[in-house]
Design an enzyme around this catalytic site. Sequence first.
Site, PDB file in Angstrom:
ATOM      1  N   SER A  14      27.576  42.310  36.241  1.00 54.84           N
ATOM      2  CA  SER A  14      27.981  42.315  37.419  1.00 54.84           C
ATOM      3  C   SER A  14      27.240  43.587  37.904  1.00 54.84           C
ATOM      4  CB  SER A  14      29.092  42.031  38.259  1.00 54.84           C
ATOM      5  OG  SER A  14      30.106  42.617  38.573  1.00 54.84           O
ATOM      6  N   ASN A  15      28.116  44.685  38.608  1.00 56.09           N
ATOM      7  CA  ASN A  15      27.738  46.309  37.839  1.00 56.09           C
ATOM      8  C   ASN A  15      26.058  46.391  37.874  1.00 56.09           C
ATOM      9  OD1 ASN A  15      29.795  47.820  39.224  1.00 56.09           O
ATOM     10  ND2 ASN A  15      30.900  47.062  37.299  1.00 56.09           N
ATOM     11  N   MET A  91      32.029  47.649  26.569  1.00 56.12           N
ATOM     12  CA  MET A  91      33.280  47.279  24.976  1.00 56.12           C
ATOM     13  C   MET A  91      33.810  48.031  24.192  1.00 56.12           C
ATOM     14  SD  MET A  91      34.670  46.457  28.093  1.00 56.12           S
ATOM     15  CE  MET A  91      36.294  46.014  27.997  1.00 56.12           C
ATOM     16  N   LEU A  94      32.204  54.550  22.040  1.00 50.55           N
ATOM     17  CA  LEU A  94      30.815  55.237  21.416  1.00 50.55           C
ATOM     18  C   LEU A  94      31.758  56.373  20.437  1.00 50.55           C
ATOM     19  CD1 LEU A  94      28.508  54.917  24.730  1.00 50.55           C
ATOM     20  CD2 LEU A  94      28.199  53.795  22.148  1.00 50.55           C
ATOM     21  N   HIS A 110      35.390  51.971  34.812  1.00 54.78           N
ATOM     22  CA  HIS A 110      36.638  52.300  34.564  1.00 54.78           C
ATOM     23  C   HIS A 110      37.513  51.474  35.609  1.00 54.78           C
ATOM     24  CE1 HIS A 110      39.776  51.313  31.885  1.00 54.78           C
ATOM     25  NE2 HIS A 110      41.025  52.331  32.681  1.00 54.78           N
TER      26      HIS A 110
HETATM   27  C1  GAR Z   1      34.912  46.272  35.589  1.00 59.01           C
HETATM   28  O1  GAR Z   1      35.944  45.546  35.752  1.00 59.01           O
HETATM   29  C2  GAR Z   1      34.872  47.456  34.226  1.00 59.01           C
HETATM   30  O2  GAR Z   1      34.747  48.671  35.067  1.00 59.01           O
HETATM   31  C3  GAR Z   1      35.568  46.929  32.900  1.00 59.01           C
HETATM   32  O3  GAR Z   1      34.553  45.846  32.260  1.00 59.01           O
HETATM   33  C4  GAR Z   1      34.138  44.859  34.078  1.00 59.01           C
HETATM   34  C5  GAR Z   1      32.574  44.585  33.477  1.00 59.01           C
HETATM   35  O4  GAR Z   1      32.490  43.869  34.394  1.00 59.01           O
HETATM   36  N1  GAR Z   1      35.045  47.937  31.877  1.00 59.01           N
HETATM   37  C6  GAR Z   1      36.153  48.138  31.167  1.00 59.01           C
HETATM   38  O5  GAR Z   1      37.035  47.958  31.179  1.00 59.01           O
HETATM   39  C7  GAR Z   1      35.848  49.203  30.629  1.00 59.01           C
HETATM   40  N2  GAR Z   1      36.751  49.575  29.258  1.00 59.01           N
HETATM   41  P1  GAR Z   1      31.057  43.313  34.770  1.00 59.01           P
HETATM   42  O6  GAR Z   1      30.157  43.077  33.394  1.00 59.01           O
HETATM   43  O7  GAR Z   1      31.447  42.188  35.653  1.00 59.01           O
HETATM   44  O8  GAR Z   1      30.137  44.793  35.615  1.00 59.01           O
END
Ligand code: GAR
Length: 193
Positions: A14-15, A91, A94, A110
């Site tokens: 979604s981001n 996830m 790196l 994050h």
């Molecule tokens: C988001 O909440 C992001 O902050 C988190 O995964 C989600 C991805 O959502 N990232 C982490 O936890 C990284 N350690 P999205 O795929 O809908 O953007």
Amino acid sequence: MGYNLGILISGNGSNMLNIIEASKKKIIKSKIATVISNNPRALGIKEASKKGIDVKIINQNKYSNIDDFENSLSQYLLKKRVNLICLAGFMKVLSKDFVKKWKNKIINIHPSLLPSFKGLNTHDRAIRQGVKFSGCTVHFVNEKLDSGKIIDQEIVKVLKSDNVYSLQKKILMKEHKLYIRVLKSLEMKNGKI
Ligand code: GAR
């Protein structure tokens, strides 16, 4: 000055989709050079291709070691002339070598107010700890997990009625806003230093 972005995802994306929209609507100057997923089943892959964005799956399970996987990643990013890597729900941690190679060119979002709640299960831990505020952070990626220099943050109030799901939903909405704000601010500085 706009960047050539390489967005790395592992899941819903979604981001990533929000950044694509902002680029298409010229809210940000940067262009999306590629979206790379380390997970062949990531939902975001289909969505990005539907939008006509270059999508590449680089599945670490197909490589015998981390170096080969990351070399492949670097090569593809270079081929696409990426000059800023945006981790957006990527996830996989790196390696130090990769981070060194792309020093100051990787940012991550994050879902907590770093330096609190690094790592996984942030919302669950935040609720268990009884924090009154949580939020999200965009930071530069360094060799230590979720520890690079903080660029910007957004805050949400944690209500007594909140659970992991409701908190995640509230924070994700803030993440979308935050990532765009950070990209805009980096674009303003880009080329000026
Ligand atoms: C988001 O909440 C992001 O902050 C988190 O995964 C989600 C991805 O959502 N990232 C982490 O936890 C990284 N350690 P999205 O795929 O809908 O953007």
